[in-house]
Design an enzyme around this catalytic site. Structure first.
Site, PDB file in Angstrom:
ATOM      1  N   LYS A 146       0.800  -1.370   0.078  1.00  0.00           N
ATOM      2  CA  LYS A 146       0.135   0.064  -0.018  1.00  0.00           C
ATOM      3  C   LYS A 146       0.921   1.274  -0.030  1.00  0.00           C
ATOM      4  O   LYS A 146       2.043   1.241   0.597  1.00  0.00           O
ATOM      5  CB  LYS A 146      -1.108   0.166   1.179  1.00  0.00           C
ATOM      6  CG  LYS A 146      -0.328   0.070   2.515  1.00  0.00           C
ATOM      7  CD  LYS A 146      -1.282   0.027   3.553  1.00  0.00           C
ATOM      8  CE  LYS A 146      -1.406   1.682   3.837  1.00  0.00           C
ATOM      9  NZ  LYS A 146      -0.422   2.148   4.878  1.00  0.00           N
ATOM     10  N   ASP A 175      -0.503  -6.923   2.931  1.00  0.00           N
ATOM     11  CA  ASP A 175      -1.290  -6.147   3.946  1.00  0.00           C
ATOM     12  C   ASP A 175      -0.562  -6.624   5.136  1.00  0.00           C
ATOM     13  O   ASP A 175      -0.674  -7.890   5.414  1.00  0.00           O
ATOM     14  CB  ASP A 175      -2.725  -6.355   3.888  1.00  0.00           C
ATOM     15  CG  ASP A 175      -3.276  -5.495   5.014  1.00  0.00           C
ATOM     16  OD1 ASP A 175      -2.767  -5.500   6.193  1.00  0.00           O
ATOM     17  OD2 ASP A 175      -4.219  -4.691   4.658  1.00  0.00           O
ATOM     18  N   HIS A 176       0.496  -6.034   5.605  1.00  0.00           N
ATOM     19  CA  HIS A 176       1.106  -6.667   6.877  1.00  0.00           C
ATOM     20  C   HIS A 176       0.351  -7.223   8.002  1.00  0.00           C
ATOM     21  O   HIS A 176       0.727  -7.887   8.893  1.00  0.00           O
ATOM     22  CB  HIS A 176       2.277  -5.920   7.352  1.00  0.00           C
ATOM     23  CG  HIS A 176       2.192  -4.587   8.273  1.00  0.00           C
ATOM     24  ND1 HIS A 176       1.505  -3.598   7.729  1.00  0.00           N
ATOM     25  CD2 HIS A 176       2.132  -4.417   9.369  1.00  0.00           C
ATOM     26  CE1 HIS A 176       1.495  -2.706   8.472  1.00  0.00           C
ATOM     27  NE2 HIS A 176       1.763  -3.255   9.882  1.00  0.00           N
ATOM     28  N   ASP A 233      -5.167   5.384   4.972  1.00  0.00           N
ATOM     29  CA  ASP A 233      -3.951   4.670   5.593  1.00  0.00           C
ATOM     30  C   ASP A 233      -4.300   3.624   6.344  1.00  0.00           C
ATOM     31  O   ASP A 233      -3.535   2.535   6.262  1.00  0.00           O
ATOM     32  CB  ASP A 233      -3.493   5.791   6.654  1.00  0.00           C
ATOM     33  CG  ASP A 233      -2.038   5.256   7.099  1.00  0.00           C
ATOM     34  OD1 ASP A 233      -1.160   5.068   6.063  1.00  0.00           O
ATOM     35  OD2 ASP A 233      -1.742   5.402   8.271  1.00  0.00           O
ATOM     36  N   HIS A 238      -5.673  -2.510   6.269  1.00  0.00           N
ATOM     37  CA  HIS A 238      -5.966  -3.060   7.320  1.00  0.00           C
ATOM     38  C   HIS A 238      -7.102  -3.537   7.945  1.00  0.00           C
ATOM     39  O   HIS A 238      -7.420  -4.830   8.275  1.00  0.00           O
ATOM     40  CB  HIS A 238      -4.843  -2.592   8.335  1.00  0.00           C
ATOM     41  CG  HIS A 238      -3.522  -2.041   7.793  1.00  0.00           C
ATOM     42  ND1 HIS A 238      -2.667  -2.733   6.927  1.00  0.00           N
ATOM     43  CD2 HIS A 238      -2.713  -0.816   8.226  1.00  0.00           C
ATOM     44  CE1 HIS A 238      -1.726  -2.198   6.568  1.00  0.00           C
ATOM     45  NE2 HIS A 238      -1.571  -0.981   7.564  1.00  0.00           N
TER      46      HIS A 238
HETATM   47  C1  BG6 Z   1       0.916   1.461   8.169  1.00  0.00           C
HETATM   48  C2  BG6 Z   1       0.350   2.817   8.175  1.00  0.00           C
HETATM   49  O1  BG6 Z   1       0.290   0.771   7.154  1.00  0.00           O
HETATM   50  O2  BG6 Z   1       0.617   0.870   9.571  1.00  0.00           O
HETATM   51  C3  BG6 Z   1       1.011   3.500   9.493  1.00  0.00           C
HETATM   52  O3  BG6 Z   1       0.772   3.681   6.994  1.00  0.00           O
HETATM   53  C4  BG6 Z   1       0.784   2.778  10.777  1.00  0.00           C
HETATM   54  O4  BG6 Z   1       0.602   4.833   9.492  1.00  0.00           O
HETATM   55  C5  BG6 Z   1       1.369   1.246  10.644  1.00  0.00           C
HETATM   56  O5  BG6 Z   1       1.408   3.634  11.936  1.00  0.00           O
HETATM   57  C6  BG6 Z   1       0.688   0.515  11.917  1.00  0.00           C
HETATM   58  O6  BG6 Z   1       1.359  -0.642  11.732  1.00  0.00           O
HETATM   59  P1  BG6 Z   1       1.649  -1.496  12.943  1.00  0.00           P
HETATM   60  O7  BG6 Z   1       2.135  -2.965  12.618  1.00  0.00           O
HETATM   61  O8  BG6 Z   1       2.553  -0.758  13.628  1.00  0.00           O
HETATM   62  O9  BG6 Z   1       0.312  -1.498  13.902  1.00  0.00           O
END
Ligand code: BG6
Length: 487
Positions: A146, A175-176, A233, A238
């Site tokens: 993304k 999408d992590h 975002d 997510h």
């Molecule tokens: C990212 C967003 O995809 O995910 C960020 O662009 C966000 O804004 C982040 O901080 C959050 O990921 P995680 O794994 O830290 O919850």
């Protein structure tokens, strides 16, 4: 178990994503013995660097982003031997492409993966370069991240550009959140237990809440963030993915297309949010100066260096899924920056019991909740009523059956990218998004963005370090419910 031999080419190798996430994740897989000896990480970017220069940068990234206790010098040294660097200017035909081709030649029978850790406007040109220089073998995959677009139209254009060169089965959209342990555990809880699935529907579930709260602000990312906002975002990708995993029908197997077909059906069943519902079911906020655990913090506009932005740093929504299973069950969503804590969880609230046999002296009966915590302290809690221990008569108490992964398993919880990168090499797309999912998500998001853009209202201010604007509390309390808050 070691994966098949591979070469991973990382475009954008001198960027933040590579340093913060990709190199540390690959290092951990190396340290655990999962990478075959021949496998290489081929870093590519426009900068003119040698292999040794990039090895040094890798070492610095590991020092910064891998805890010292997990960074034994011998593992670092052997990891660095896998690293190579090629300077490529994707936009210029002969700038580096032939050299990349030569380097890759040595591994022509291996799995080949291209990670595009670059701005999305370069996806098309890089894919074209890969195709035009004959770098696609039968075992080639491409990984993109993304933001996949800012709207349905731009997402379609990006997907078209990548799709001109790669087949859908070769494209891995990361999408992590899908790589997080608790998220995969949600699948195990739902589909490896007989207990929950019979209750997993509108007859037994009152509502679902999904909270993804961050205590950080946007800081140095304000430039990007101001063009996105919390809805693009976090929610479009997510959070909608989490919602799909909670709401989808059981796929017939844990396999890429079976899973993605079911997620897609959920996205297509989301009730559209029209201009007339917008005020009742969405709240957007923007933080002002306030305090976090570490002391005073500036407001969003100060971080941005402008007083002219209506970008939301917080969003709360009430989503509904129009199908048999979920009819009448609201999904409340909230996410934001500069909230009181970093806390992500999915809360499934069951309906109350139909009749209490206990008198008022027993205390208040609270309905059951299943809380899946993504971070911090990953784990699962099932809240139940029990009798308060002791001779004092039948007094009831709401307590959790608690399963903290860290305490139960005492193993390091892998980062999402570790699992996902290895899945790409294995050719397993189960935890990746298919094109139609991304586009269906945008189709639901677009009218909300358009409605906000057309409205004269600005995001509501909230003080940094609080749970967002008061209207986010009103959003759920209007329905006689409250946000689950347990830190
Ligand atoms: C990212 C967003 O995809 O995910 C960020 O662009 C966000 O804004 C982040 O901080 C959050 O990921 P995680 O794994 O830290 O919850």
């Amino acid at each position: 178990i070691a994966v098949d031999p591979f070469d991973l080419v990382v475009f954008g190798a001198t960027g933040d994503l590579a340093y913060r996430k990709l190199l540390p994740a690959l290092f951990h897989r190396h340290r655990d013995g999962q990478l075959p000896d021949v496998s290489r990480i081929i870093a590519a970017s426009r900068r003119k660097l040698s292999d040794d220069d990039y090895r040094k940068l890798t070492e610095d990234a590991l020092t910064k982003f891998v805890p010292a206790a997990e960074r034994e010098p011998e593992h670092v040294a052997s990891f660095l031997k896998r690293i190579f660097y090629v300077s490529v200017d994707a936009k210029i035909d002969d700038e580096g492409w032939p050299e990349l081709g030569r380097v890759l030649e040595e591994g022509k029978d291996r799995v080949r993966a291209f990670y595009l850790a670059v701005s999305p406007d370069l996806f098309g040109v890089i894919c074209e370069g890969i195709g035009a220089h004959g770098l696609i073998t039968p075992e080639t995959r491409v990984i993109i991240e993304k933001p996949i677009g800012k709207s349905l139209a731009s997402a379609t254009a990006l997907n078209d550009a990548v799709g001109k060169v790669f087949k859908e089965s070769q494209i891995y959209r990361i999408d992590h959140y899908l790589g997080k342990e608790t998220v995969q555990n949600l699948m195990a809880l739902r589909f490896a237990n007989a207990l929950f699935e019979p209750l997993w529907n509108a007859a037994h579930i009152d509502h679902v809440q999904i909270t993804v709260a961050e205590n950080l602000g946007v800081e140095s990312r304000a430039g990007y963030y101001d063009t996105a906002g919390a809805l693009r975002d976090m929610v479009q990708n997510h959070i909608l993915q989490l919602l799909c995993l909670v709401a989808m029908e059981p796929p017939n197997q844990f396999e890429a297309d079976a899973m993605r077909d079911e997620k897609l059906k959920v996205l297509r069943s989301l009730k559209p949010i029209t201009a007339s519902d917008l005020e009742a079911v969405t709240v957007r906020g923007q933080y002002r100066a306030g305090a976090s655990a570490g002391g005073p913090v500036p407001g969003y506009l100060q971080e941005l260096g402008s007083d002219d932005s209506v970008t939301e740093t917080f969003v709360a929504l009430k989503a509904e899924i129009e199908n048999w299973r979920w009819s009448g069950v609201p999904f409340y969503i909230r996410t934001g920056k500069r909230l009181p804590a970093r806390l992500s969880e999915i809360v499934v609230s069951f309906k109350s019991i139909p009749h209490s046999i206990f008198g008022s002296a027993a205390g208040q009966l609270v309905s059951n909740q299943l809380v899946m915590r993504l971070q911090p302290d990953e784990g699962v809690r099932l809240w139940l009523m029990i009798k308060d221990p002791g001779p004092g008569g039948m007094r009831l108490r709401h307590v959790p059956l608690d399963m903290s992964f860290a305490q139960t398993f005492k193993v390091r919880s892998p980062e999402a990218y570790e699992r996902l990168l290895m899945d790409v090499i294995r050719g397993n797309a189960t935890l990746f998004m298919r094109r139609d999912e991304v586009e269906a998500a945008w189709k639901w998001i677009d009218p909300i963005l358009d409605g906000w853009a057309a409205s004269r209202e600005s995001p509501k201010a909230y003080t940094a370090g609080t749970w967002g604007p008061s209207s986010a509390i009103a959003l759920i309390e209007r329905d006689g419910r409250t946000w689950h808050e347990e830190i």
